[in-house]
Design a protein around this motif. Sequence first.
Motif, short mmCIF file in Angstrom:
data_model
loop_
_atom_site.label_atom_id
_atom_site.label_comp_id
_atom_site.label_asym_id
_atom_site.label_seq_id
_atom_site.Cartn_x
_atom_site.Cartn_y
_atom_site.Cartn_z
N UNK A 164 66.43 8.48 38.95
CA UNK A 164 66.21 9.43 37.86
C UNK A 164 65.12 9.04 36.86
N UNK A 165 65.09 7.79 36.42
CA UNK A 165 64.26 7.42 35.28
C UNK A 165 62.77 7.66 35.53
N UNK A 166 62.29 7.36 36.71
CA UNK A 166 60.85 7.41 37.00
C UNK A 166 60.34 8.82 37.26
N UNK A 212 71.18 7.26 32.41
CA UNK A 212 71.02 5.99 33.14
C UNK A 212 71.45 4.81 32.28
N UNK A 213 71.04 4.81 31.03
CA UNK A 213 71.43 3.74 30.12
C UNK A 213 72.93 3.75 29.88
N UNK A 214 73.51 4.95 29.78
CA UNK A 214 74.96 5.06 29.59
C UNK A 214 75.72 4.49 30.78
N UNK A 215 75.25 4.74 32.00
CA UNK A 215 75.92 4.23 33.20
C UNK A 215 75.85 2.71 33.27
N UNK A 216 74.72 2.14 32.83
CA UNK A 216 74.59 0.68 32.81
C UNK A 216 75.56 0.08 31.80
N UNK A 217 75.67 0.69 30.62
CA UNK A 217 76.56 0.17 29.59
C UNK A 217 78.02 0.25 30.02
#
Length: 228
Positions: A164-166, A212-217
């Motif tokens: 997603x991020x890229x 994406x950041x939420x899933x990592x956290x």
Amino acid sequence: GHLVLHMLLKRVWKKELDRLNKRQRIFMVEKVMSTINGIYTGIMGFMLTLAAPHFDRSLITPYPDGMDSLFANLCGYTLYDMITMYLQGGEHWSVWAHHIAGAYGTSLMLYYRIASFFPALFSFTELTVVVQNVLWYVEIILGKNSTLYGKLLGWRAITFPLLRVWVGPYAVWRAVTAIDDGWDGWAKVPKLVTGLTAVNVGLISYANLGWSWAMIKIWRRWRKKGKA
């Protein structure tokens, strides 16, 4: 399809369904539809934008075979999913924004059939829902303390940034470097398409980064809790 699958599950899995709340019962069927849509639109988006030379020189004029099928399927599924979201309640505003952008974006593409590269490219990210949906079923059946649940949290934390991020930055880079387009090419595109394409790229890119950041956290919190 939703009603047929719900009736089938109620016949073969009645006790398990009865212990779920309303939101979970809707999700039980919706996740199947979501997975089918995610696999189809993700693969189609990849094949049409990244695995074929359709858009090597221009992102504006090409409209390869398969685009109508991709956009019609994604538009129909998005409208269906918005109904289930309304019935469930409690969805984050970013999910609503993502779905609304997807609904009008695919509808406009079916009419204008121009600059189709952008919504087709972003449809590739729908592949991430597969891990997300399997994770939901594992949580319901095995619980959050299961080993499989933890592993799937890790896979989700990897697949969201990876897929997603890229995509947003890549879409902008391709728009700037497309050989046959330039300012003259974009000037011929209807202003409605140009404006909403820019809004969608910005909005969905922001959502992809946040999710994406939420899933990592979430994964990191689960690991810390497991080690405590």
